[in-house]
Design a protein around this motif. Structure first.
Motif, PDB file in Angstrom:
ATOM      1  N   LEU A   1       0.814  -1.219   0.000  1.00 51.19           N
ATOM      2  CA  LEU A   1       0.000   0.000   0.000  1.00 51.19           C
ATOM      3  C   LEU A   1       0.849   1.272   0.000  1.00 51.19           C
ATOM      4  N   ASN A   2       1.932   1.262   0.799  1.00 53.02           N
ATOM      5  CA  ASN A   2       2.766   2.463   0.848  1.00 53.02           C
ATOM      6  C   ASN A   2       3.790   2.491  -0.289  1.00 53.02           C
TER       7      ASN A   2
ATOM      8  N   THR B   1      -3.581   1.976  -4.446  1.00 54.99           N
ATOM      9  CA  THR B   1      -3.758   0.548  -4.171  1.00 54.99           C
ATOM     10  C   THR B   1      -4.666   0.412  -2.953  1.00 54.99           C
ATOM     11  N   ARG B   2      -5.362  -0.727  -2.847  1.00 51.95           N
ATOM     12  CA  ARG B   2      -6.176  -1.024  -1.662  1.00 51.95           C
ATOM     13  C   ARG B   2      -5.994  -2.492  -1.324  1.00 51.95           C
TER      14      ARG B   2
ATOM     15  N   LEU C   1      -7.408  -1.180   6.461  1.00 52.54           N
ATOM     16  CA  LEU C   1      -7.717  -1.994   5.281  1.00 52.54           C
ATOM     17  C   LEU C   1      -9.197  -1.868   4.927  1.00 52.54           C
ATOM     18  N   CYS C   2      -9.541  -2.319   3.731  1.00 52.88           N
ATOM     19  CA  CYS C   2     -10.940  -2.436   3.333  1.00 52.88           C
ATOM     20  C   CYS C   2     -11.402  -3.851   3.687  1.00 52.88           C
ATOM     21  N   MET C   3     -12.666  -4.153   3.403  1.00 49.44           N
ATOM     22  CA  MET C   3     -13.212  -5.459   3.780  1.00 49.44           C
ATOM     23  C   MET C   3     -13.982  -6.062   2.617  1.00 49.44           C
ATOM     24  N   ASP C   4     -13.623  -7.309   2.300  1.00 47.78           N
ATOM     25  CA  ASP C   4     -14.360  -8.046   1.273  1.00 47.78           C
ATOM     26  C   ASP C   4     -15.372  -8.935   1.975  1.00 47.78           C
ATOM     27  N   VAL C   5     -16.643  -8.836   1.592  1.00 48.26           N
ATOM     28  CA  VAL C   5     -17.680  -9.698   2.172  1.00 48.26           C
ATOM     29  C   VAL C   5     -18.344 -10.473   1.039  1.00 48.26           C
TER      30      VAL C   5
END
Ligand code: PLP
Length: 432
Positions: free
Chosen positions: A48-49, A54-55, A77-81
């Motif tokens: 990411l850095n 980017t995610r 972070l993001c979350m995938d469900v």
């Protein structure tokens, strides 16, 4: 590391595991917050850095509780469900809707309605009929959804067949046949009701080799090129999935994220330059690699059967109900007697569960110390797809989960009670 042996006892993230077993009972999932944070930090530092735009969306199917949502949110972070239930859990934990991405090969209308209503970040569309449902929902609600298409690159990766998802014969994603994918892309680009942002692929899980990721990437980059040539559409986003393997046993040669991501990023950068487009925003969806090694399961040893010349069965008080993976796809684990952690491993046994299935084996041919009833046995790397896939088979209650960090333990999932287990069951008048 999170696992340390002191005074013949296994410590995990500073906690005495034998004491944990005594206090919270067994079977017990123990999750190290330090280990999760270390993985998130590796993702931040090396991906990411390192690369802008980017995610990383944690694939919550691996392990999802309200507390896990809090950690993932805090770590940025993001979350995938992949279901209404996962989406509900994330929302209940106060996870920001715009950082949630919804996957799934058969999302219900209700799940899609929830996603649109909450205004989640992305819907990863798995088929053309799904696009039509989303369009209808958005039309009705006066909203516009941000979507990607999940495609099946037709790549076979080196993992168990049940966790390989990128091959053509798959229930996931849209196949890359010209007559299927291009009309779908055209429809999405021209839709009034969705913002079409690009493509998603996920080749499989528990991979130690980057070959299938790179092969799939080539195929999807070709799709991006064709899309540009056909429709003048410069794909703004590409989700390259998860699947990064972890260490379950000594035979697993797990690699850092950079081993997978650096060559992919190099390829994408060069490709974008050659095509004359801005490099798409790149998203990854790691699940197992964040939580897998952060979890151990503690069991109490019960019946031991030594069948002379055949096998010695050591039964524990859990099994396929809290870890279906060995029974489901012959997954291999390693473990240790937590209360005899330093003792020589002079015995070869099969650690089995208490369920009425011969396949209810956790570790076949484990090299262990001499075990006896009452010992605490720890199985390692159970953080991913353990609690997440747990069941009430044989009406065994789901174990409790504790979160440990630097010697401090906190309960994050209560042990299920018998009462809770049957709470949704009814006896109709005809049977009273
Ligand atoms: N993304 C998608 C679409 C998946 O299907 C999966 C797992 O099946 C993942 C991410 C997470 O994979 P892993 O836990 O191997 O990182």
């Amino acid at each position: 590391m999170e696992k340390v042996i002191k005074n013949n006892t296994l410590y995990f993230d500073g906690c005495n595991t034998v004491e944990l077993a005594k206090e919270y009972g067994t079977p017990l999932y123990v999750i190290s917050e330090t280990a999760i944070v270390e993985k998130c930090s590796e993702i931040k530092e090396t991906f990411l850095n390192r690369y802008e735009r980017t995610r990383a969306a944690y694939a919550s199917k691996a392990f999802l509780t309200l507390s896990m949502c809090k950690i993932i949110e805090r770590e940025g972070l993001c979350m995938d469900v992949v279901s209404g239930g996962e989406l509900y859990t994330a929302m209940k934990a106060g996870f920001p809707a715009e950082r949630i991405e919804l996957n799934g090969n058969n999302k219900s209308v209700e799940e899609l309605e929830l996603a649109v209503e909450y205004g989640i970040g992305r819907i990863i569309v798995d088929g053309l009929d799904e696009l039509e449902i989303i369009e209808a929902i958005c039309r009705e609600k006066g909203k516009k959804a941000d979507i990607l298409y999940r495609v099946t690159p037709g790549v076979k990766s080196d993992s168990h067949d049940y966790i390989v998802t990128g091959k053509k014969d798959s229930k996931f994603g849209i196949p890359l046949d010209d007559e299927v994918i291009f009309p779908a892309v055209e429809k999405a680009i021209n839709s009034e009701y969705v913002n079409f942002l690009g493509f998603h692929f996920h080749v499989g899980s528990q991979l130690h080799d980057n070959e299938s990721h790179l092969k799939a990437l080539d195929i999807v980059l070709k799709l991006i090129k064709d899309t540009k040539e056909k429709y003048g559409f410069a794909t703004p986003e590409l989700n390259i999935g998860g699947g990064f393997g972890i260490k379950y046993t000594d035979a697993d040669n797990s690699k850092p994220y950079a081993y997978f991501l650096d060559p992919m990023m190099e390829k994408i950068q060069q490709f974008s330059k050659d095509l004359g487009i801005t490099r798409p925003e790149i998203v990854i969806e790691p699940g197992r690699s964040i939580i897998g090694e952060a979890g151990i399961t503690l069991y109490t040893v019960g019946t031991i059967k030594d069948i002379k010349g055949v096998r010695k069965y050591v039964s524990v008080d859990g099994g396929m109900t809290d870890n279906i993976r060995p029974a489901l796809y012959q997954a291999k684990y390693e473990g240790l007697a937590a209360n005899k952690a330093d003792e020589p491993k002079t015995d070869m046994v099969t650690i089995c569960g208490k369920c009425c299935e011969s396949g209810d084996v956790l570790i076949r041919d484990a090299q262990v110390t001499q075990l006896k009833r009452g010992d605490i046995f720890a199985v390692f790397s159970t953080g991913a797809y353990g609690y997440a896939m747990a069941s009430n088979y044989n009406k065994n209650p789901l174990p409790a989960t504790v979160l440990v960090k630097n010697g401090k333990a906190e309960l994050i999932v209560k042990r299920q009670s018998y009462e809770h287990m049957i709470e949704n069951e009814l006896i109709p008048d005809s049977l009273k």
